[in-house]
Scaffold this motif. Structure first.
Motif, mmCIF file in Angstrom:
data_model
loop_
_atom_site.group_PDB
_atom_site.id
_atom_site.type_symbol
_atom_site.label_atom_id
_atom_site.label_comp_id
_atom_site.label_asym_id
_atom_site.label_seq_id
_atom_site.Cartn_x
_atom_site.Cartn_y
_atom_site.Cartn_z
ATOM 1 N N GLY A 45 0.783 -1.230 0.000
ATOM 2 C CA GLY A 45 0.000 0.000 0.000
ATOM 3 C C GLY A 45 0.810 1.273 0.000
ATOM 4 N N PHE A 46 2.102 1.193 -0.331
ATOM 5 C CA PHE A 46 2.919 2.409 -0.274
ATOM 6 C C PHE A 46 2.476 3.444 -1.308
ATOM 7 C CE2 PHE A 46 5.108 -0.132 -3.459
ATOM 8 C CZ PHE A 46 5.440 0.802 -4.430
ATOM 9 N N ASP A 47 1.773 2.995 -2.372
ATOM 10 C CA ASP A 47 1.325 3.948 -3.384
ATOM 11 C C ASP A 47 -0.185 4.168 -3.348
ATOM 12 O OD1 ASP A 47 2.005 5.770 -5.440
ATOM 13 O OD2 ASP A 47 1.329 4.348 -6.970
ATOM 14 N N ARG A 48 -0.840 3.639 -2.327
ATOM 15 C CA ARG A 48 -2.255 3.938 -2.148
ATOM 16 C C ARG A 48 -2.401 5.258 -1.396
ATOM 17 N NH1 ARG A 48 -3.808 -1.879 0.484
ATOM 18 N NH2 ARG A 48 -3.537 -3.194 -1.376
ATOM 19 N N TYR A 49 -3.522 5.932 -1.629
ATOM 20 C CA TYR A 49 -3.837 7.123 -0.856
ATOM 21 C C TYR A 49 -3.895 6.731 0.633
ATOM 22 C CZ TYR A 49 -6.079 11.485 0.440
ATOM 23 O OH TYR A 49 -6.346 12.697 1.001
ATOM 24 N N LYS A 50 -3.305 7.462 1.563
ATOM 25 C CA LYS A 50 -2.897 8.836 1.508
ATOM 26 C C LYS A 50 -1.437 9.047 1.127
ATOM 27 C CE LYS A 50 -1.485 9.275 6.334
ATOM 28 N NZ LYS A 50 -1.594 10.065 7.580
ATOM 29 N N TYR A 51 -0.729 7.946 0.846
ATOM 30 C CA TYR A 51 0.696 8.045 0.544
ATOM 31 C C TYR A 51 0.981 8.156 -0.948
ATOM 32 C CZ TYR A 51 1.193 6.690 5.417
ATOM 33 O OH TYR A 51 1.113 6.655 6.792
ATOM 34 N N GLY A 52 0.031 7.742 -1.773
ATOM 35 C CA GLY A 52 0.242 7.769 -3.210
ATOM 36 C C GLY A 52 -1.062 7.920 -3.957
ATOM 37 N N LEU A 53 -0.995 7.755 -5.268
ATOM 38 C CA LEU A 53 -2.132 8.057 -6.132
ATOM 39 C C LEU A 53 -2.696 6.832 -6.846
ATOM 40 C CD1 LEU A 53 -0.768 11.367 -7.721
ATOM 41 C CD2 LEU A 53 -2.741 11.165 -6.198
ATOM 42 N N ALA A 54 -2.322 5.632 -6.396
ATOM 43 C CA ALA A 54 -2.752 4.436 -7.113
ATOM 44 C C ALA A 54 -4.224 4.108 -6.888
ATOM 45 C CB ALA A 54 -1.881 3.243 -6.713
ATOM 46 N N SER A 55 -4.717 4.270 -5.651
ATOM 47 C CA SER A 55 -6.079 3.828 -5.331
ATOM 48 C C SER A 55 -6.453 4.284 -3.927
ATOM 49 C CB SER A 55 -6.168 2.295 -5.415
ATOM 50 O OG SER A 55 -5.270 1.693 -4.495
ATOM 51 N N LYS A 56 -7.656 3.871 -3.485
ATOM 52 C CA LYS A 56 -8.144 4.081 -2.121
ATOM 53 C C LYS A 56 -8.374 5.555 -1.778
ATOM 54 C CE LYS A 56 -8.058 -0.295 -0.883
ATOM 55 N NZ LYS A 56 -9.278 -1.051 -0.527
ATOM 56 N N TYR A 57 -8.861 6.323 -2.747
ATOM 57 C CA TYR A 57 -9.174 7.724 -2.480
ATOM 58 C C TYR A 57 -10.366 7.835 -1.533
ATOM 59 C CZ TYR A 57 -6.267 8.718 -6.571
ATOM 60 O OH TYR A 57 -5.227 8.802 -7.452
ATOM 61 N N PRO A 58 -10.444 8.922 -0.779
ATOM 62 C CA PRO A 58 -11.653 9.141 0.025
ATOM 63 C C PRO A 58 -12.840 9.418 -0.889
ATOM 64 C CG PRO A 58 -10.267 11.095 0.063
ATOM 65 C CD PRO A 58 -9.473 10.030 -0.647
ATOM 66 N N ALA A 59 -14.037 9.216 -0.369
ATOM 67 C CA ALA A 59 -15.247 9.398 -1.178
ATOM 68 C C ALA A 59 -15.317 10.790 -1.792
ATOM 69 C CB ALA A 59 -16.483 9.132 -0.321
ATOM 70 N N TYR A 60 -14.770 11.778 -1.110
ATOM 71 C CA TYR A 60 -14.745 13.158 -1.613
ATOM 72 C C TYR A 60 -14.194 13.229 -3.031
ATOM 73 C CZ TYR A 60 -12.940 17.984 -2.035
ATOM 74 O OH TYR A 60 -12.630 19.254 -2.467
ATOM 75 N N ALA A 61 -13.212 12.366 -3.353
ATOM 76 C CA ALA A 61 -12.486 12.499 -4.618
ATOM 77 C C ALA A 61 -12.618 11.303 -5.546
ATOM 78 C CB ALA A 61 -11.008 12.730 -4.323
ATOM 79 N N THR A 62 -13.344 10.270 -5.146
ATOM 80 C CA THR A 62 -13.343 9.025 -5.912
ATOM 81 C C THR A 62 -13.757 9.230 -7.363
ATOM 82 O OG1 THR A 62 -13.810 7.745 -3.915
ATOM 83 C CG2 THR A 62 -14.252 6.689 -6.026
ATOM 84 N N ALA A 63 -14.887 9.868 -7.588
ATOM 85 C CA ALA A 63 -15.393 10.027 -8.952
ATOM 86 C C ALA A 63 -14.466 10.903 -9.783
ATOM 87 C CB ALA A 63 -16.802 10.619 -8.921
#
Length: 352
Positions: free
Chosen positions: A234-252
């Protein structure tokens, strides 16, 4: 008899004002017990964030200003301790520094506002009240949803920042406003940076600045890391990266833009980074943060190197290395670089 009188001119030295930090019982872990008064600020326990939803939360705002004379607003994001009174006071003291040293900076033209992202421990201890928006102990800094009240759900802490920015951008209320700065140190710096990356563009973005100081970790733009760790998931997942797992605020929006679109929008904003040259603490010790570097300062230097490798420092980005300062909110704000970016710098605003 002749009397001689000598009029001696004694220079008057005006003392630089510095307000003491309020004392509040309680703790970050067990909850704060009060929402204290702060010198020069009005404490609003129920500041309306969304009138239709009935969403409100506590904030501090500079008292006694004429809104028609305000040209600059500084939204101060507190650190992980949630001591919004401390961070508001630090910014206000930095403004005293600014006006003491630079007569072109006018206190009456600058409004400082600090929202308080309290949690359920603060409600139980006494600082928060029933009905106020509450968050998880750390989730507010990443734009995640509120946890209370039950009557309001799926409300992001970034929705709060949108509302506060919109409040100041309202030309009916603030007809002469030129710049809004979303500013934070440490966890507040994390929040400012991630909000800058995920905020949906508006017509007023040229007036919006982001001050990102000594964050414990960053939202990394590329998929590689300066300190690779194959065992770190998960080093590139949100909140550390941009690969995936964005908060609902930004998903779409993130799905539409993709990584490259988010990066292009982010680097097109007025981003003012600042790191203390003695900030050698590790802060976030999770492996995802450690892949960015072992300390706040090393992560900052690695992030700047990443920007340079991506094609150079973006035109609207500034980098400040603050000498002799460790992980200290007030000293970062009161530094020459802090004063400049918080209270003077016009950047890419329409009247720059």
């Amino acid at each position: 008899m002749l009397f001689s009188f000598f009029l001696v001119s004694i220079p008057i030295v005006l003392a630089q004002q510095h307000n003491a930090e309020p004392t509040v019982d309680g703790s970050c872990d067990d909850g704060w017990q009060s929402f204290p008064n702060v010198t020069d600020a009005t404490a609003y326990p129920n500041w309306i964030i969304d009138e239709e939803l009935g969403a409100y939360m506590p904030v501090y705002q500079t008292t006694g200003l004429n809104a028609s004379e305000v040209t600059r607003a500084v939204i101060i994001l507190h650190g992980k301790e949630r001591t919004c009174w401390t961070d508001w006071n630090a910014a206000n003291n930095a403004l005293y520094n600014a006006t003491y040293d630079d007569s072109t900076i006018e206190r009456d033209e600058i409004s400082i506002l600090s929202p308080c992202f309290f949690d359920e421990d603060d409600l139980e201890a006494g600082a928060a009240q029933d009905g106020q928006l509450l968050w998880g102990k750390r989730t507010w800094m990443s734009g995640h949803r509120n946890v209370a009240p039950d009557s309001i759900s799926d409300f992001s802490s970034f929705d709060v920042l949108d509302a506060l920015v919109d409040y100041y951008m309202n030309t009916t209320l603030y007809p002469n406003l030129k710049v809004v700065v979303v500013a934070g140190h440490s966890a507040g710096g994390q929040m400012s940076q991630r909000y800058a990356a995920l905020r949906i563009s508006t017509e007023n973005d040229d007036q919006l600045h982001f001050w990102i100081a000594n964050p414990a970790s960053l939202l990394w733009l590329t998929s590689d890391r300066p300190v690779p760790n194959d065992d770190c998931k998960g080093f590139d997942r949100y909140k550390y990266g941009l690969a995936s797992k964005y908060p609902a605020y930004a998903t779409a929006n993130a799905r539409v833009l993709g990584r490259e679109g988010i990066i292009e929008r982010y680097n097109g904003r007025t981003l003012n980074y600042a790191w203390g040259l003695k900030d050698n603490g590790d802060g976030d010790t999770r492996c995802q943060a450690m892949t960015q570097g072992s300390t706040h300062l090393k992560r900052g230097k690695n992030f700047v190197s990443m920007l340079e490798d991506m094609g150079g420092i973006p035109n609207l980005t500034t980098i400040d290395w603050v000498p002799k300062v460790r992980h200290d909110t007030e000293k970062m704000m009161a530094s020459d670089a802090g004063v400049d970016k918080l209270f003077r710098y016009m950047g890419n605003s329409t009247d720059a």
